[in-house]
Design a protein around this motif. Structure first.
Motif, PDB file in Angstrom:
ATOM      1  N   GLU A  20      -1.126  -6.290  -0.671  1.00  0.00           N
ATOM      2  CA  GLU A  20      -0.289  -5.329  -0.272  1.00  0.00           C
ATOM      3  C   GLU A  20       0.877  -5.958   0.619  1.00  0.00           C
ATOM      4  O   GLU A  20       2.051  -5.529   0.182  1.00  0.00           O
ATOM      5  CB  GLU A  20      -0.734  -4.105   0.390  1.00  0.00           C
ATOM      6  CG  GLU A  20       0.000  -3.033   0.752  1.00  0.00           C
ATOM      7  CD  GLU A  20      -0.711  -1.775   1.626  1.00  0.00           C
ATOM      8  OE1 GLU A  20      -0.003  -0.937   2.037  1.00  0.00           O
ATOM      9  OE2 GLU A  20      -1.780  -1.953   1.931  1.00  0.00           O
ATOM     10  N   PRO A  40      -0.158  -3.420   6.533  1.00  0.00           N
ATOM     11  CA  PRO A  40      -0.857  -2.776   5.133  1.00  0.00           C
ATOM     12  C   PRO A  40      -1.827  -1.655   5.642  1.00  0.00           C
ATOM     13  O   PRO A  40      -2.156  -1.281   6.896  1.00  0.00           O
ATOM     14  CB  PRO A  40      -1.536  -4.172   4.738  1.00  0.00           C
ATOM     15  CG  PRO A  40      -1.813  -4.976   5.867  1.00  0.00           C
ATOM     16  CD  PRO A  40      -0.781  -4.564   6.881  1.00  0.00           C
ATOM     17  N   THR A  41      -2.312  -1.108   4.474  1.00  0.00           N
ATOM     18  CA  THR A  41      -3.363  -0.098   4.552  1.00  0.00           C
ATOM     19  C   THR A  41      -4.605  -0.448   5.302  1.00  0.00           C
ATOM     20  O   THR A  41      -5.079  -1.688   5.158  1.00  0.00           O
ATOM     21  CB  THR A  41      -3.857   0.232   3.208  1.00  0.00           C
ATOM     22  OG1 THR A  41      -2.582   0.716   2.238  1.00  0.00           O
ATOM     23  CG2 THR A  41      -4.778   1.504   3.129  1.00  0.00           C
ATOM     24  N   GLU A  83      -2.242   4.125  -2.535  1.00  0.00           N
ATOM     25  CA  GLU A  83      -1.688   3.008  -2.531  1.00  0.00           C
ATOM     26  C   GLU A  83      -2.048   2.353  -3.885  1.00  0.00           C
ATOM     27  O   GLU A  83      -2.965   2.454  -4.438  1.00  0.00           O
ATOM     28  CB  GLU A  83      -2.230   2.135  -1.411  1.00  0.00           C
ATOM     29  CG  GLU A  83      -1.653   0.698  -1.262  1.00  0.00           C
ATOM     30  CD  GLU A  83      -0.204   0.779  -1.026  1.00  0.00           C
ATOM     31  OE1 GLU A  83       0.527  -0.505  -1.670  1.00  0.00           O
ATOM     32  OE2 GLU A  83       0.331   1.519  -0.339  1.00  0.00           O
ATOM     33  N   SER A  85      -0.581  -1.507  -5.390  1.00  0.00           N
ATOM     34  CA  SER A  85       0.105  -2.835  -5.165  1.00  0.00           C
ATOM     35  C   SER A  85      -0.320  -3.966  -6.063  1.00  0.00           C
ATOM     36  O   SER A  85      -1.370  -4.192  -6.177  1.00  0.00           O
ATOM     37  CB  SER A  85      -0.217  -3.409  -3.595  1.00  0.00           C
ATOM     38  OG  SER A  85       0.357  -2.689  -2.759  1.00  0.00           O
TER      39      SER A  85
END
Length: 172
Positions: A20, A40-41, A83, A85
């Motif tokens: 990500e 990031p997540t 998400e 990526s």
């Protein structure tokens, strides 16, 4: 280079934030350095999606190294993409489309006929990309309760929501 899309293994979850971060670097060129530098997540969230939804990776062949991922889970009678990526050096090779196809298969397996996501309208690999795949922008009157909650979270996170939109793809 050849790729495969498959469910992520639990031991690969810790690799996803770095993917990500790599993908986010493209935002710096769009005058959005705050996105490029953003966190990031969260790993705990990735684990929750893995437990109750789908975490899928695009991996190189034959060494099977993850270079892209998608997080998708059920949200208000749709499969929501939280998400997606792909490492910058593997971008523009159709991997995003393949990951979204996997999310669509996940939706079907879960008995829902729509994908939703939140995205930036003006970024070429965001809103315009999803439109080419058949997603449409949602008017606020079409938002589900969870989308209102997600919007509030975006506001609290400092995202520029005037540039953000929700989109939907009906799989049937």
């Amino acid at each position: 280079m050849a790729y495969t899309v498959r469910p992520a293994r639990f031991d690969e979850y810790d690799q996803l934030p770095e993917i990500e971060r790599s993908a986010a670097q493209r935002f710096a060129a769009q005058a959005m350095p705050e996105i490029a530098a953003g966190e990031p997540t969260d790993a705990t969230f990735i684990g929750a999606v893995g437990a109750l939804g789908g975490v899928f990776v695009a991996a190189t062949e034959p060494d099977d190294v993850p270079i892209g991922f998608i997080l998708v889970g059920l949200l208000d009678r749709a499969a929501h993409i939280y998400e997606i990526s792909v490492r910058e050096e593997h971008g523009r090779r159709g991997l995003g489309r393949q990951l979204i196809d996997e999310a669509s298969r996940f939706a079907g397996a879960e008995g829902v006929s729509a994908l939703t996501l939140a995205t930036f309208r003006h970024i070429p690999w965001n809103g315009p990309f999803y439109q080419r795949l058949g997603f449409r922008y949602l008017e606020q009157a079409e938002w589900t309760p969870a989308l209102f909650i997600l919007r509030q979270h975006e506001i609290e996170s400092g995202l520029s929501v005037d540039q953000r939109a929700f989109m939907r793809f009906d799989t049937e």
